[in-house]
Design an enzyme around this catalytic site. Structure first.
Site, short mmCIF file in Angstrom:
data_model
loop_
_atom_site.label_atom_id
_atom_site.label_comp_id
_atom_site.label_asym_id
_atom_site.label_seq_id
_atom_site.Cartn_x
_atom_site.Cartn_y
_atom_site.Cartn_z
N ASP B 92 6.55 1.15 -11.41
CA ASP B 92 7.34 0.94 -10.20
C ASP B 92 8.61 1.75 -10.41
O ASP B 92 9.46 1.35 -11.22
CB ASP B 92 7.65 -0.54 -10.00
CG ASP B 92 8.28 -0.81 -8.63
OD1 ASP B 92 8.37 -1.99 -8.25
OD2 ASP B 92 8.69 0.15 -7.94
N ASP B 226 5.01 -4.22 -9.90
CA ASP B 226 6.25 -5.00 -9.94
C ASP B 226 6.28 -5.83 -11.21
O ASP B 226 7.34 -6.14 -11.74
CB ASP B 226 6.30 -6.01 -8.77
CG ASP B 226 6.34 -5.36 -7.41
OD1 ASP B 226 5.64 -5.86 -6.50
OD2 ASP B 226 7.06 -4.36 -7.26
#
Lengths: 261, 279
Positions: B92, B226
């Site tokens: 990410d 995430d």
């Protein structure tokens, strides 16, 4: 333990002044913070590892012998750069080195004022605050920033060496610059991170050197521990060139030598 | 057990994250970012997200040409989420993009590494505060080189917990989502929780649990990129982490995790790709 020692040092640094005593001479300083930090480190490590041994600067000042055996031995300088500390120059290092079977296995140098944590374990590389660091690639003195340093020993031989070496490196060799940060450990980790290209100092002790030497080796520099002396550089070429430009000072070794590999 | 190959992967990743950090810091110091929306008005992306992901993928592929990648922006661009046995970097580029756009200094550059479908390393770097959270399997979790550990809090009424309203789910799940989220908040307050915090980045929330600042964190509707890097750090900080397919529920202690879990009305979510194997 180093993290906790850091808090102690930081609190003291933020006070207006330190109570200062002198050791072997007027320029060889110690404070109650040095002693408190060494005690904290030794107490904390012994509690966890009762059969480990210690070589600490302040313990040795207090009469303890410098003795390196095969046992895991912590080599500690509670505050390297005590003069800097006393004058509130923020370049100091809490130094903890670990030797096992007379070989360096780990080194931690922590500047608690700038919160820079330099660390290394044998074979795993060197790190600052978690990121990898490496020595510089500078080969020639004329492209180098060189650290030469006068410590607390001010004999004529030492002074002469410093002055002649300075003239040679800065005058004859036209190095980019001369620097002196006032702490052997800081000078060495600055070589390890590539900020400084080479560093030489005579008259150091094993506790000044051990932790930073581990970090320097792991940052890529085959380090030359010559018995109470440091000469290190980012590249062998630079180390040789610098060595030939200096007026060396011969010093007696202390205790059993740490084995090189 | 020493693994020089994985140590090498980890060091290269740290170097790349350091460079990515400079890029993000420079952008953060500009007055504004150019913002586009992805799946909804609250799902933001900037040219910095894309530049960082490209820098990381390019740098890591150059060093390791046979490694695979799962990156948030690549997936948005159409790439499939696919986890094989090959070393796979789960990225990410900026977790907490909304924070980034609004110049709230709580963001994480997240790089996780899975090999044979097991998490082996995780790096979460906040380049604004210069906090580097990192972990390798079996070696503990660290912040800026110092070890970190989860808190020891066992009861909800002594805990500070992180929750997120997850408003980016409103578009697909509508108002019932919001009703549930608010009801969960109410339930935890009535259970005596000391406070709610919402930092706006899943990775930051998770590493804050790892360092013991936050006692527990729950969020539904996240993605593997995430979670992956921060999950490795959390596991190594002492918390048996529960990766339940697009959802995070983690706490410093099993007691607190159970108490929190029983206070909540859970949301079932579809998994994405092959699951990462727990141990």
């Amino acid at each position: 333990m180093v993290d906790r020692a850091g808090t102690l040092v930081r609190d003291a640094f933020e006070q207006p002044t330190s109570n200062v005593e002198t050791k072997s001479s007027n320029t060889d300083l110690v404070t109650e913070t040095d002693k408190a930090v060494e005690e904290l480190l030794i107490r904390g490590l012994s509690k966890e590892f009762p059969d480990h041994k210690f070589i600490g600067e302040e313990s040795v000042s207090g009469g303890q012998k410098v003795e390196l055996t095969d046992a895991p031995t912590w080599i500690i300088d509670p505050i390297d750069g005590t003069t800097n500390f006393v004058h509130r120059i923020p370049l100091i290092g809490i130094c903890v080195g670990l030797a096992i079977k007379k070989q360096l296995r780990a080194g931690i140098v922590y500047n608690p004022i700038t919160r820079e944590l330099f660390s290394a374990q044998k074979g795993k590389g060197a790190f600052k605050n978690g990121f990898p660091i490496h020595v510089s690639k500078t080969e020639a003195c004329s492209n180098a920033v060189v650290v030469t340093q006068i410590g607390s020993i001010r004999t004529p031989e030492m002074m002469n060496s410093f002055v002649q070496s300075f003239n040679s490196v800065i005058g004859d060799k036209q190095a980019h610059a001369h620097r002196a940060f006032g702490s052997a450990a800081i000078n060495m980790v600055y070589v390890a991170q590539g900020s400084i290209d080479a560093y030489v100092e005579y008259g150091l002790h094993c506790w000044d050197i051990a932790a930073a030497a581990m970090i320097l080796k792991e940052a890529g520099k085959p380090f030359n521990l010559m018995g109470r002396t440091v000469l290190c550089a980012g590249t062998p070429s630079l180390a040789k060139e610098l060595s030939s430009a200096l007026t060396h000072v011969e010093m007696e070794t202390e205790g059993d030598a740490i084995q090189e590999d």
